[in-house]
Design an enzyme around this catalytic site. Structure first.
Site, PDB file in Angstrom:
ATOM      1  N   GLY A 163      41.921  14.671   4.460  1.00 27.28           N
ATOM      2  CA  GLY A 163      42.452  15.663   5.251  1.00 27.28           C
ATOM      3  C   GLY A 163      41.357  14.782   6.659  1.00 27.28           C
ATOM      4  CE1 TYR A 180      38.677  27.702   6.924  1.00 24.75           C
ATOM      5  CE2 TYR A 180      37.459  28.295   9.397  1.00 24.75           C
ATOM      6  CZ  TYR A 180      37.875  28.078   8.420  1.00 24.75           C
ATOM      7  OH  TYR A 180      37.033  26.445   8.304  1.00 24.75           O
TER       8      TYR A 180
HETATM    9  N1  LIG Z   1      37.798  20.919  10.855  1.00 22.55           N
HETATM   10  C1  LIG Z   1      37.553  21.163  11.662  1.00 22.55           C
HETATM   11  O1  LIG Z   1      37.874  21.262  13.010  1.00 22.55           O
HETATM   12  C2  LIG Z   1      36.253  22.569  10.393  1.00 22.55           C
HETATM   13  C3  LIG Z   1      35.378  22.823  11.811  1.00 22.55           C
HETATM   14  C4  LIG Z   1      35.203  24.290  10.798  1.00 22.55           C
HETATM   15  C5  LIG Z   1      35.532  23.558   8.970  1.00 22.55           C
HETATM   16  N2  LIG Z   1      35.481  22.952   8.636  1.00 22.55           N
HETATM   17  C6  LIG Z   1      35.501  22.441   7.061  1.00 22.55           C
HETATM   18  O2  LIG Z   1      36.077  21.744   6.497  1.00 22.55           O
HETATM   19  C7  LIG Z   1      36.799  21.465   5.321  1.00 22.55           C
HETATM   20  C8  LIG Z   1      37.823  19.815   5.692  1.00 22.55           C
HETATM   21  O3  LIG Z   1      37.863  20.370   6.767  1.00 22.55           O
HETATM   22  P1  LIG Z   1      39.611  19.806   7.200  1.00 22.55           P
HETATM   23  O4  LIG Z   1      39.735  19.583   8.874  1.00 22.55           O
HETATM   24  O5  LIG Z   1      39.022  18.873   6.862  1.00 22.55           O
HETATM   25  O6  LIG Z   1      40.525  19.887   6.623  1.00 22.55           O
HETATM   26  P2  LIG Z   1      42.463  19.731   6.502  1.00 22.55           P
HETATM   27  O7  LIG Z   1      42.993  20.736   6.861  1.00 22.55           O
HETATM   28  O8  LIG Z   1      42.255  18.323   7.378  1.00 22.55           O
HETATM   29  O9  LIG Z   1      42.046  18.735   5.382  1.00 22.55           O
HETATM   30  C9  LIG Z   1      41.752  19.449   4.302  1.00 22.55           C
HETATM   31  C10 LIG Z   1      42.646  19.129   2.680  1.00 22.55           C
HETATM   32  O10 LIG Z   1      43.066  19.862   1.577  1.00 22.55           O
HETATM   33  C11 LIG Z   1      43.635  19.301   0.584  1.00 22.55           C
HETATM   34  N3  LIG Z   1      44.032  20.427  -0.056  1.00 22.55           N
HETATM   35  C12 LIG Z   1      44.579  21.537   0.023  1.00 22.55           C
HETATM   36  N4  LIG Z   1      45.147  22.046  -0.944  1.00 22.55           N
HETATM   37  C13 LIG Z   1      44.463  21.853  -1.915  1.00 22.55           C
HETATM   38  C14 LIG Z   1      43.733  22.170  -3.379  1.00 22.55           C
HETATM   39  N5  LIG Z   1      44.477  23.199  -3.727  1.00 22.55           N
HETATM   40  N6  LIG Z   1      42.991  20.880  -4.074  1.00 22.55           N
HETATM   41  C15 LIG Z   1      43.085  19.566  -3.440  1.00 22.55           C
HETATM   42  N7  LIG Z   1      42.821  19.481  -1.637  1.00 22.55           N
HETATM   43  C16 LIG Z   1      43.875  20.126  -1.410  1.00 22.55           C
HETATM   44  C17 LIG Z   1      44.843  19.078   1.687  1.00 22.55           C
HETATM   45  O11 LIG Z   1      45.640  18.006   1.238  1.00 22.55           O
HETATM   46  C18 LIG Z   1      44.284  18.278   3.074  1.00 22.55           C
HETATM   47  O12 LIG Z   1      44.198  16.886   2.616  1.00 22.55           O
HETATM   48  C19 LIG Z   1      37.515  23.137   5.263  1.00 22.55           C
HETATM   49  O13 LIG Z   1      36.500  23.290   3.902  1.00 22.55           O
HETATM   50  C20 LIG Z   1      37.147  23.650   6.723  1.00 22.55           C
HETATM   51  O14 LIG Z   1      36.705  24.998   6.664  1.00 22.55           O
HETATM   52  C21 LIG Z   1      36.493  22.114   9.051  1.00 22.55           C
END
Ligand SMILES: NC(=O)c1ccc[n+]([C@@H]2O[C@H](COP(=O)([O-])OP(=O)(O)OC[C@H]3O[C@@H](n4cnc5c(N)ncnc54)[C@H](O)[C@@H]3O)[C@@H](O)[C@H]2O)c1
Length: 322
Positions: free
Chosen positions: A11, A142
């Site tokens: 991700g 969420y």
């Molecule tokens: N990106 C942001 O702006 C942001 C902000 C606040 C919090 N977060 C948190 O950071 C964390 C990572 O966010 P991100 O932006 O990298 O998310 P993203 O959506 O880019 O990536 C998430 C990854 O999780 C994988 N995934 C989905 N379901 C899965 C499963 N059942 N088992 C294993 N992998 C699975 C997906 O294939 C994807 O590669 C999350 O908890 C998100 O809530 C992100």
């Protein structure tokens, strides 16, 4: 010596956290994992990669034991806009996944990093300089999973002694992997569209102020909170962290300093606008600063210049040769 598993590694955050962890602790010590398999992705070439569905305890357990893992960075989740489209799936992945990760961590004595989010706040939360400890009554799936996740991580620490830690990320801006369907994605899309077409149609209104952070600071926060001296931590999970606050209008003005012809229009998406309106305008991150020395490196002007420079290189080198 640390042996690390990263879930959801392909991700937006994992794509940059994994290389940083591999540079710090050694390539072989960091196992990247996801439910997507992208063999051409750099993460496959630079160290171990495993298929791990975090809703399947046996899969997590098997990989943790085989690689002798002692620290898990648990990034797999559905983000805010996607979770509103598929709330039942979001509950399964965000809560079911975290519960199983914590259980495997308890059985194998692993430390766990879990990112929470500004989405853990809601319309009743004070919006300006939102305190570390305050009202959290989010009205999105969420947000519900993020608050429950924060509490569950605290519970596993208190009840079972699992070394759980985490931060509340604001919107993360980056140029390596695309964002995964969050409400702050506009702040990434705007740069791609500026470089490609010189204009952008924004799905949030011009005056929507939100906390944001550039990816190098997000990666730094994750590593630093995990390396922090536990004796200094009064909080453990869900430290407020932030680096900047701006509205779409202000970001467009900053981009215009580099690209004077850049234009922005607005076509507001009521779902994502509703989510953004329920989140804080700015976080108070003094607990993170006091308890583990958090300080961000990137301001809005520095981030904007760096994003444009990197995206120009990336997008222009990807253009077909005429
Ligand atoms: N990106 C942001 O702006 C942001 C902000 C606040 C919090 N977060 C948190 O950071 C964390 C990572 O966010 P991100 O932006 O990298 O998310 P993203 O959506 O880019 O990536 C998430 C990854 O999780 C994988 N995934 C989905 N379901 C899965 C499963 N059942 N088992 C294993 N992998 C699975 C997906 O294939 C994807 O590669 C999350 O908890 C998100 O809530 C992100």
């Amino acid at each position: 010596m640390q042996r690390i598993l990263v879930t959801g590694a392909l991700g937006q955050i994992g794509s940059e956290l994994v290389p940083a962890l591999r540079a710090r602790y050694g390539a072989e010590a960091v196992v990247a994992s996801d439910i997507r398999m992208m063999p051409k992705n750099d993460l496959f070439a630079t160290g171990p990669f495993e298929f791990v569905d975090c809703t399947k305890a046996k899969q997590i357990q098997e990989v943790v034991r085989r690689h002798d893992i002692d620290t898990i960075y648990h990034l797999a989740a559905l983000l805010s806009a996607v979770a509103e489209e598929k709330p039942q799936v979001a509950w399964d992945i965000n809560m079911g996944g975290l519960y199983r990760i914590l259980e495997v961590a308890r059985q194998n004595r692993c430390a766990v990093f879990t990112p929470s989010s500004i989405g853990a706040f809601g319309p009743g939360t004070p919006r300006d300089r939102t305190p570390q400890d305050t009202i959290q009554r989010p009205n999105t799936m969420y947000g519900v999973t993020k608050v429950a996740g924060e509490l569950l991580c605290d519970y596993y620490h208190k009840r079972f002694g699992v070394d759980t830690r985490g931060v509340r990320y604001p919107g993360i801006i980056s140029h390596t992997a695309p964002p995964g369907g969050g409400t702050t994605d506009y702040a990434v899309d705007i740069f791609y569209e500026a470089v490609r077409h010189g204009r952008y149609i924004c799905f949030l209104g011009p005056e929507t102020s939100l906390d944001m952070m550039y990816m190098p600071d997000a990666v730094k926060a994750a590593i630093e909170v995990m390396e922090a001296d536990p004796a200094r931590l009064e909080h453990r999970n869900a430290f407020n962290v932030t680096a900047m606050q701006f509205t779409p209008e202000e970001l467009a003005a900053e981009i215009r300093k580099h690209m004077p012809g850049f234009t922005i229009d607005y076509r507001v998406d009521p779902v994502r606008q509703g989510i953004a309106d329920s989140w804080p305008d700015s976080l108070d991150d003094s607990a993170a600063r006091e308890e583990w020395g958090w300080t961000p490196d990137y301001t809005l002007p520095v981030m904007t210049a760096d994003m444009l420079e990197n995206l120009k290189k990336k997008l222009h080198s990807a253009e077909p040769v005429a």
